[in-house]
Write a protein that holds these residues in place. Structure first.
Motif, PDB file in Angstrom:
ATOM      1  N   GLN A   3     -10.221  17.900 -22.289  1.00  0.00           N
ATOM      2  CA  GLN A   3     -10.401  16.590 -21.741  1.00  0.00           C
ATOM      3  C   GLN A   3      -9.775  16.137 -20.726  1.00  0.00           C
ATOM      4  N   TYR A   4     -10.306  16.039 -19.389  1.00  0.00           N
ATOM      5  CA  TYR A   4      -9.544  15.804 -18.046  1.00  0.00           C
ATOM      6  C   TYR A   4      -9.886  14.199 -17.962  1.00  0.00           C
ATOM      7  N   GLY A   5      -8.982  13.370 -17.312  1.00  0.00           N
ATOM      8  CA  GLY A   5      -8.786  12.265 -17.055  1.00  0.00           C
ATOM      9  C   GLY A   5      -8.937  11.704 -15.733  1.00  0.00           C
ATOM     10  N   PHE A   6      -9.813  11.134 -15.445  1.00  0.00           N
ATOM     11  CA  PHE A   6      -9.996  10.793 -14.043  1.00  0.00           C
ATOM     12  C   PHE A   6     -10.350   9.330 -13.803  1.00  0.00           C
ATOM     13  N   LEU A   7      -9.966   8.674 -12.719  1.00  0.00           N
ATOM     14  CA  LEU A   7     -10.244   7.444 -12.330  1.00  0.00           C
ATOM     15  C   LEU A   7     -10.906   7.277 -10.867  1.00  0.00           C
ATOM     16  N   THR A   8     -11.934   6.326 -10.685  1.00  0.00           N
ATOM     17  CA  THR A   8     -12.527   6.254  -9.576  1.00  0.00           C
ATOM     18  C   THR A   8     -11.802   5.336  -8.697  1.00  0.00           C
ATOM     19  N   ILE A   9     -12.006   5.113  -7.372  1.00  0.00           N
ATOM     20  CA  ILE A   9     -11.266   4.447  -6.415  1.00  0.00           C
ATOM     21  C   ILE A   9     -11.287   2.981  -6.994  1.00  0.00           C
ATOM     22  N   LYS A  10     -12.503   2.648  -7.277  1.00  0.00           N
ATOM     23  CA  LYS A  10     -12.925   1.256  -7.966  1.00  0.00           C
ATOM     24  C   LYS A  10     -11.819   0.736  -8.983  1.00  0.00           C
ATOM     25  N   GLU A  11     -11.957   1.727  -9.861  1.00  0.00           N
ATOM     26  CA  GLU A  11     -11.299   1.432 -11.227  1.00  0.00           C
ATOM     27  C   GLU A  11      -9.598   1.174 -10.879  1.00  0.00           C
ATOM     28  N   ILE A  12      -9.338   2.003  -9.744  1.00  0.00           N
ATOM     29  CA  ILE A  12      -7.799   2.043  -9.515  1.00  0.00           C
ATOM     30  C   ILE A  12      -7.563   0.528  -8.769  1.00  0.00           C
ATOM     31  N   ALA A  13      -8.374   0.292  -7.959  1.00  0.00           N
ATOM     32  CA  ALA A  13      -8.311  -0.911  -7.276  1.00  0.00           C
ATOM     33  C   ALA A  13      -8.345  -2.148  -8.094  1.00  0.00           C
ATOM     34  N   SER A  14      -9.033  -2.144  -9.232  1.00  0.00           N
ATOM     35  CA  SER A  14      -9.162  -3.200 -10.486  1.00  0.00           C
ATOM     36  C   SER A  14      -7.923  -3.235 -10.833  1.00  0.00           C
ATOM     37  N   ILE A  15      -7.409  -2.152 -11.463  1.00  0.00           N
ATOM     38  CA  ILE A  15      -6.093  -1.854 -11.999  1.00  0.00           C
ATOM     39  C   ILE A  15      -4.804  -2.458 -11.403  1.00  0.00           C
ATOM     40  N   LEU A  16      -4.833  -2.108  -9.930  1.00  0.00           N
ATOM     41  CA  LEU A  16      -3.900  -2.755  -9.083  1.00  0.00           C
ATOM     42  C   LEU A  16      -4.192  -3.938  -8.484  1.00  0.00           C
ATOM     43  N   LYS A  17      -5.056  -4.728  -8.675  1.00  0.00           N
ATOM     44  CA  LYS A  17      -5.682  -5.851  -8.342  1.00  0.00           C
ATOM     45  C   LYS A  17      -5.407  -5.747  -6.651  1.00  0.00           C
ATOM     46  N   LEU A  18      -6.271  -4.517  -6.051  1.00  0.00           N
ATOM     47  CA  LEU A  18      -6.073  -4.636  -4.502  1.00  0.00           C
ATOM     48  C   LEU A  18      -7.713  -4.230  -4.186  1.00  0.00           C
ATOM     49  N   ASP A  19      -7.787  -4.412  -2.862  1.00  0.00           N
ATOM     50  CA  ASP A  19      -9.255  -4.323  -2.239  1.00  0.00           C
ATOM     51  C   ASP A  19      -9.422  -2.746  -2.396  1.00  0.00           C
ATOM     52  N   VAL A  20     -10.581  -2.191  -2.422  1.00  0.00           N
ATOM     53  CA  VAL A  20     -10.974  -0.725  -2.417  1.00  0.00           C
ATOM     54  C   VAL A  20     -10.805  -0.221  -1.181  1.00  0.00           C
ATOM     55  N   MET A  21     -11.036  -0.830  -0.064  1.00  0.00           N
ATOM     56  CA  MET A  21     -10.405  -0.316   0.956  1.00  0.00           C
ATOM     57  C   MET A  21      -9.023   0.047   1.455  1.00  0.00           C
ATOM     58  N   THR A  22      -8.184  -0.700   0.617  1.00  0.00           N
ATOM     59  CA  THR A  22      -6.564  -0.320   0.556  1.00  0.00           C
ATOM     60  C   THR A  22      -6.508   0.873  -0.106  1.00  0.00           C
ATOM     61  N   ILE A  23      -7.265   1.264  -1.154  1.00  0.00           N
ATOM     62  CA  ILE A  23      -7.070   2.473  -2.061  1.00  0.00           C
ATOM     63  C   ILE A  23      -7.447   3.559  -1.124  1.00  0.00           C
ATOM     64  N   TYR A  24      -8.793   3.541  -0.429  1.00  0.00           N
ATOM     65  CA  TYR A  24      -9.234   4.320   0.453  1.00  0.00           C
ATOM     66  C   TYR A  24      -8.180   4.853   1.459  1.00  0.00           C
ATOM     67  N   ARG A  25      -7.398   3.816   1.901  1.00  0.00           N
ATOM     68  CA  ARG A  25      -6.445   3.837   3.069  1.00  0.00           C
ATOM     69  C   ARG A  25      -5.177   4.795   2.325  1.00  0.00           C
ATOM     70  N   TYR A  26      -5.104   4.547   1.285  1.00  0.00           N
ATOM     71  CA  TYR A  26      -3.648   5.359   0.460  1.00  0.00           C
ATOM     72  C   TYR A  26      -4.252   6.692   0.376  1.00  0.00           C
ATOM     73  N   VAL A  27      -5.362   6.901   0.222  1.00  0.00           N
ATOM     74  CA  VAL A  27      -5.939   8.496   0.069  1.00  0.00           C
ATOM     75  C   VAL A  27      -5.968   8.955   1.275  1.00  0.00           C
ATOM     76  N   LYS A  28      -6.399   8.528   2.488  1.00  0.00           N
ATOM     77  CA  LYS A  28      -6.586   8.706   3.797  1.00  0.00           C
ATOM     78  C   LYS A  28      -4.942   9.074   4.424  1.00  0.00           C
TER      79      LYS A  28
END
Length: 82
Positions: A3-28
């Motif tokens: 079993q592999y565990g993956f999270l979406t960008i939206k889930e991470i943003a929710s966990i960290l209470k940050l905007d989705v675009m902030t998470i996309y910037r971290y990825v970029k």
């Protein structure tokens, strides 16, 4: 089957209470490792935990540096007024 565990960008943003675009910037910026599956980015739980650990360590170092710049008086905790 493993079993592999993956999270979406939206889930991470929710966990960290940050905007989705902030998470996309971290990825970029390469701060958060993500793979694109179909049309959506996914982050392994292991990579997310690694990201959190690095962010915590960076914040800890920054706080220590800030306190050392303030001097000894600023490091003491203020007394409560009676």
């Amino acid at each position: 089957m493993k079993q592999y565990g993956f999270l979406t960008i939206k889930e991470i943003a929710s966990i960290l209470k940050l905007d989705v675009m902030t998470i996309y910037r971290y990825v970029k910026q390469g701060k958060l490792v993500a793979g694109k599956f179909d049309k959506e980015f996914r982050v392994s739980k292991q990579d997310f935990e690694k990201f959190l650990k690095q962010a915590y360590q960076a914040a800890s170092k920054s706080n220590k540096a800030h306190r050392s710049c303030l001097g000894k008086k600023a490091q003491k905790t203020p007394k409560m007024a009676k």
